[in-house]
Design a protein around this motif. Structure first.
Motif, PDB file in Angstrom:
ATOM      1  N   GLU A  65      22.586 -24.494  32.117  1.00 22.80           N
ATOM      2  CA  GLU A  65      23.877 -23.911  32.504  1.00 22.80           C
ATOM      3  C   GLU A  65      23.814 -22.396  32.443  1.00 22.80           C
ATOM      4  N   LEU A  66      23.214 -21.870  31.390  1.00 20.59           N
ATOM      5  CA  LEU A  66      23.107 -20.419  31.245  1.00 20.59           C
ATOM      6  C   LEU A  66      22.261 -19.813  32.357  1.00 20.59           C
ATOM      7  N   ALA A  67      21.127 -20.460  32.664  1.00 20.01           N
ATOM      8  CA  ALA A  67      20.218 -19.924  33.672  1.00 20.01           C
ATOM      9  C   ALA A  67      20.837 -19.983  35.069  1.00 20.01           C
ATOM     10  N   ALA A  68      21.566 -21.065  35.372  1.00 14.64           N
ATOM     11  CA  ALA A  68      22.205 -21.178  36.685  1.00 14.64           C
ATOM     12  C   ALA A  68      23.337 -20.172  36.829  1.00 14.64           C
ATOM     13  N   SER A  69      23.987 -19.838  35.718  1.00 13.08           N
ATOM     14  CA  SER A  69      25.090 -18.874  35.745  1.00 13.08           C
ATOM     15  C   SER A  69      24.586 -17.438  35.768  1.00 13.08           C
ATOM     16  N   LEU A  70      23.463 -17.195  35.097  1.00 15.19           N
ATOM     17  CA  LEU A  70      22.895 -15.850  34.987  1.00 15.19           C
ATOM     18  C   LEU A  70      21.422 -15.923  35.417  1.00 15.19           C
ATOM     19  N   PRO A  71      21.157 -16.072  36.716  1.00 15.39           N
ATOM     20  CA  PRO A  71      19.795 -16.323  37.201  1.00 15.39           C
ATOM     21  C   PRO A  71      18.934 -15.064  37.287  1.00 15.39           C
ATOM     22  N   TYR A  72      18.746 -14.425  36.128  1.00 18.19           N
ATOM     23  CA  TYR A  72      17.962 -13.194  36.065  1.00 18.19           C
ATOM     24  C   TYR A  72      16.738 -13.412  35.184  1.00 18.19           C
ATOM     25  N   SER A  73      15.679 -12.696  35.452  1.00 16.37           N
ATOM     26  CA  SER A  73      14.503 -12.751  34.589  1.00 16.37           C
ATOM     27  C   SER A  73      14.837 -12.098  33.250  1.00 16.37           C
ATOM     28  N   GLY A  74      14.261 -12.645  32.183  1.00 19.88           N
ATOM     29  CA  GLY A  74      14.533 -12.131  30.842  1.00 19.88           C
ATOM     30  C   GLY A  74      14.920 -13.211  29.863  1.00 19.88           C
ATOM     31  N   GLY A  75      15.380 -14.361  30.382  1.00 23.00           N
ATOM     32  CA  GLY A  75      15.641 -15.501  29.516  1.00 23.00           C
ATOM     33  C   GLY A  75      16.685 -15.272  28.465  1.00 23.00           C
ATOM     34  N   ASP A  76      16.365 -15.665  27.235  1.00 21.72           N
ATOM     35  CA  ASP A  76      17.360 -15.632  26.169  1.00 21.72           C
ATOM     36  C   ASP A  76      17.850 -14.221  25.852  1.00 21.72           C
ATOM     37  N   TYR A  77      17.043 -13.204  26.153  1.00 25.68           N
ATOM     38  CA  TYR A  77      17.520 -11.833  25.972  1.00 25.68           C
ATOM     39  C   TYR A  77      18.800 -11.608  26.783  1.00 25.68           C
ATOM     40  N   VAL A  78      18.826 -12.083  28.019  1.00 26.21           N
ATOM     41  CA  VAL A  78      19.981 -11.910  28.894  1.00 26.21           C
ATOM     42  C   VAL A  78      21.188 -12.655  28.343  1.00 26.21           C
ATOM     43  N   ASN A 229      11.912 -24.323  27.368  1.00 24.34           N
ATOM     44  CA  ASN A 229      12.774 -23.429  28.166  1.00 24.34           C
ATOM     45  C   ASN A 229      11.990 -22.388  28.949  1.00 24.34           C
ATOM     46  N   ALA A 230      10.684 -22.581  29.138  1.00 19.09           N
ATOM     47  CA  ALA A 230       9.809 -21.524  29.660  1.00 19.09           C
ATOM     48  C   ALA A 230      10.318 -20.891  30.949  1.00 19.09           C
ATOM     49  N   VAL A 231      10.855 -21.670  31.850  1.00 21.39           N
ATOM     50  CA  VAL A 231      11.208 -21.151  33.175  1.00 21.39           C
ATOM     51  C   VAL A 231      12.376 -20.177  33.150  1.00 21.39           C
ATOM     52  N   ILE A 232      13.202 -20.209  32.103  1.00 23.05           N
ATOM     53  CA  ILE A 232      14.381 -19.324  32.079  1.00 23.05           C
ATOM     54  C   ILE A 232      13.968 -17.857  32.070  1.00 23.05           C
ATOM     55  N   TYR A 233      12.772 -17.559  31.564  1.00 24.22           N
ATOM     56  CA  TYR A 233      12.328 -16.165  31.512  1.00 24.22           C
ATOM     57  C   TYR A 233      11.993 -15.627  32.896  1.00 24.22           C
ATOM     58  N   MET A 234      11.764 -16.540  33.841  1.00 25.39           N
ATOM     59  CA  MET A 234      11.444 -16.143  35.207  1.00 25.39           C
ATOM     60  C   MET A 234      12.534 -16.585  36.179  1.00 25.39           C
ATOM     61  N   ALA A 235      13.752 -16.731  35.672  1.00 27.01           N
ATOM     62  CA  ALA A 235      14.856 -17.218  36.506  1.00 27.01           C
ATOM     63  C   ALA A 235      15.100 -16.321  37.711  1.00 27.01           C
ATOM     64  N   GLY A 236      14.794 -15.038  37.580  1.00 27.21           N
ATOM     65  CA  GLY A 236      14.978 -14.112  38.685  1.00 27.21           C
ATOM     66  C   GLY A 236      13.952 -14.267  39.788  1.00 27.21           C
ATOM     67  N   GLU A 237      12.971 -15.156  39.580  1.00 23.68           N
ATOM     68  CA  GLU A 237      11.925 -15.364  40.584  1.00 23.68           C
ATOM     69  C   GLU A 237      11.852 -16.813  41.057  1.00 23.68           C
ATOM     70  N   LYS A 243      20.231 -24.570  41.721  1.00 20.49           N
ATOM     71  CA  LYS A 243      19.830 -25.970  41.819  1.00 20.49           C
ATOM     72  C   LYS A 243      18.508 -26.237  41.097  1.00 20.49           C
ATOM     73  N   ASN A 244      17.533 -25.385  41.335  1.00 19.81           N
ATOM     74  CA  ASN A 244      16.182 -25.656  40.850  1.00 19.81           C
ATOM     75  C   ASN A 244      16.018 -25.468  39.347  1.00 19.81           C
ATOM     76  N   LEU A 245      16.745 -24.522  38.748  1.00 16.63           N
ATOM     77  CA  LEU A 245      16.592 -24.311  37.310  1.00 16.63           C
ATOM     78  C   LEU A 245      17.070 -25.521  36.506  1.00 16.63           C
ATOM     79  N   PRO A 246      18.294 -26.041  36.734  1.00 17.45           N
ATOM     80  CA  PRO A 246      18.702 -27.240  35.989  1.00 17.45           C
ATOM     81  C   PRO A 246      17.791 -28.435  36.240  1.00 17.45           C
TER      82      PRO A 246
END
Length: 455
Positions: A65-78, A229-237, A243-246
């Motif tokens: 949910e967090l990654a789909a709402s804030l789809p930026y690279s940086g993961g938990d920092y963001v 949760n590895a992919v959340i750090y590259m959510a911006g890419e 759709k794809n992150l969840p």
């Protein structure tokens, strides 16, 4: 927060391979022997592997949910920055650079070299080339240490020249892991000399009912699922992140749960639980029993590839944290650079490679990583807790995906990780306090970069 300089090149399959490759390391090959000492029954061991996987899945779906709402690279920092402010976000990123990511890269590189030395003895870490004393600090270096640095630099170079190149390497390594694990399962069923009687008695209710024993066995399982949760750090890419992150977080974690349970079933089919107890390389014990010949080389090769895959992911995702911090003015400004041709955070990749290499060279990563379990548990709880905070503080935030079972699922994850942090503090108070001290070192660094950013 705009990160439009990074290109969205990762598809759903790439994202799944990224997560699976990060989760599956050495743990599945060794952890069951440790658990068997505390919970000596097939049912108890399978239950704890299932619960560990479900806890990881709860965290993954919360981050979805967090990654789909804030789809930026940086993961938990963001997410931490958005929920609690830049100070908490910075402390998380600071810990990642100083210890958790860079230290993990150093550790994985050295462990990879140690397993490679099975095939190339010249790389043995105890074959010291030279030793030097600096202020009562003994530094011993071998060809293996330099090979470890070489591996880090090569992987960093691969990710420097493009996400496309990096994902191809990662997909290949992860498919090798999955193929090897499925191969063990199929060969065990078709050719293995196992015994279904090893599953009896299935449960030891006395041990399962002992909460302290159950909790003690639970901790190594949780760390074997680390990386969910590895992919959340590259959510911006990631392409079509809403759709794809969840989907990636869900399917990758379900796949790993299945693989872990299947491999443990093979272990029980191969040998009784009593023979697993305390076995450091339980996978080798099981496969040797199944196939009737020594499998050291085979299992060592599997573990070596598995470690390399996990190392590759960590090298790939870490720089995105420092890139996001630098964009906010909270880290070295040079780390905001995106390569004009490769579209990668090139300076952040170089910075991480140099720091990780220094940790390998000095051997300080072992010292630092001894104290980070409490840090990981606390920031994991805060990250998933960010979902609860943002639901209240930013109700208008666009949420393409909403977690099932809200708020129970994220709450259970937060409580479990806070429990792990408290247990660590209770069992190893000095180590836990040292870990918190590492985080506290970030306070003056934050003040420095915050004041510099204002100027």
């Amino acid at each position: 927060m705009e990160q439009n300089k990074l290109k969205r090149e990762l598809g759903l399959f790439d994202a799944v391979m990224l997560i699976v490759g990060n989760i599956i390391g050495i743990g599945i090959f060794v952890t069951t022997g440790e658990i068997a000492q505390t919970l000596p029954s097939p049912g108890g061991i399978l239950l704890i592997w299932l619960l560990g996987g479900l806890l990881a899945l709860a965290g993954a779906l919360s981050c979805a949910e967090l990654a789909a709402s804030l789809p930026y690279s940086g993961g938990d920092y963001v997410y931490l920055r958005e929920a609690y402010g830049s100070f908490v976000g910075f402390l998380s990123g600071w810990s990642s650079f100083l210890v958790t990511f860079s230290g993990s890269i150093a550790l994985l590189a050295v462990v990879f070299t140690a397993f490679m030395s099975f095939f190339l003895p010249v790389l043995a870490l105890d074959r010291v080339l030279f030793s030097v004393e600096i202020l009562s600090f003994s530094l011993s270096l071998s060809l293996g240490h330099f090979f470890s640095i070489f591996v880090v630099l090569v992987l960093s170079a691969i990710h420097y020249v493009g996400v496309g190149t990096g994902r191809l390497v990662q997909n290949f390594l992860t498919l090798l892991k999955i193929g090897a694990l499925l191969g063990i399962v199929l060969l065990a069923l078709l050719l293995g000399k196992g015994d279904v009687n090893h599953f009896s008695p299935f449960f030891d209710l006395g041990k399962i009912g002992n909460l302290s024993a159950f909790g003690f066995a639970f901790i190594p399982v949780i760390f074997t699922y680390a990386g969910w949760n590895a992919v959340i750090y590259m959510a911006g890419e990631v392409k079509q992140p809403e759709k794809n992150l969840p989907r990636a977080l869900l399917w990758a974690n379900l796949l790993v749960i299945f693989l872990y349970l299947a491999i443990n079933v093979v272990y029980f089919y191969a040998v009784p639980v009593a023979k697993m107890q305390g076995a450091i390389r339980v996978s080798e014990v099981a496969t040797t029993a199944l196939f009737g010949y020594q499998t050291s080389a085979w299992i060592t090769a599997m573990i070596t590839v598995s470690i390399l895959g996990a190392l590759n992911v960590t090298v790939m995702i870490g720089p995105r944290i420092y890139f996001a911090m630098a964009q906010d003015g909270l880290f070295f400004n040079s780390l905001t650079r995106v390569h004009p041709r490769f579209y990668t955070p090139s300076n952040a990749i170089i910075g991480q490679a140099l720091w990780s290499s220094l940790l390998i060279l000095t051997g300080t990563f072992n010292f630092l990583l001894n104290y980070v379990s409490v840090i990981i548990a606390l920031f994991s709880a805060l990250t998933v807790g960010a979902l609860l905070v943002l639901r209240m503080s930013q109700p208008g935030l666009k949420r393409p995906y909403k977690i099932w079972g809200y708020p129970l699922v994220p709450l259970l994850f937060v409580i479990a990780n806070l429990g792990i942090a408290l247990a660590t503090l209770w069992e190893k108070p000095l180590d836990a306090l040292r870990g918190l001290g590492i985080v506290a070192l970030g306070i003056p660094a934050y003040i420095f970069w915050q004041s510099r950013s204002k100027r």
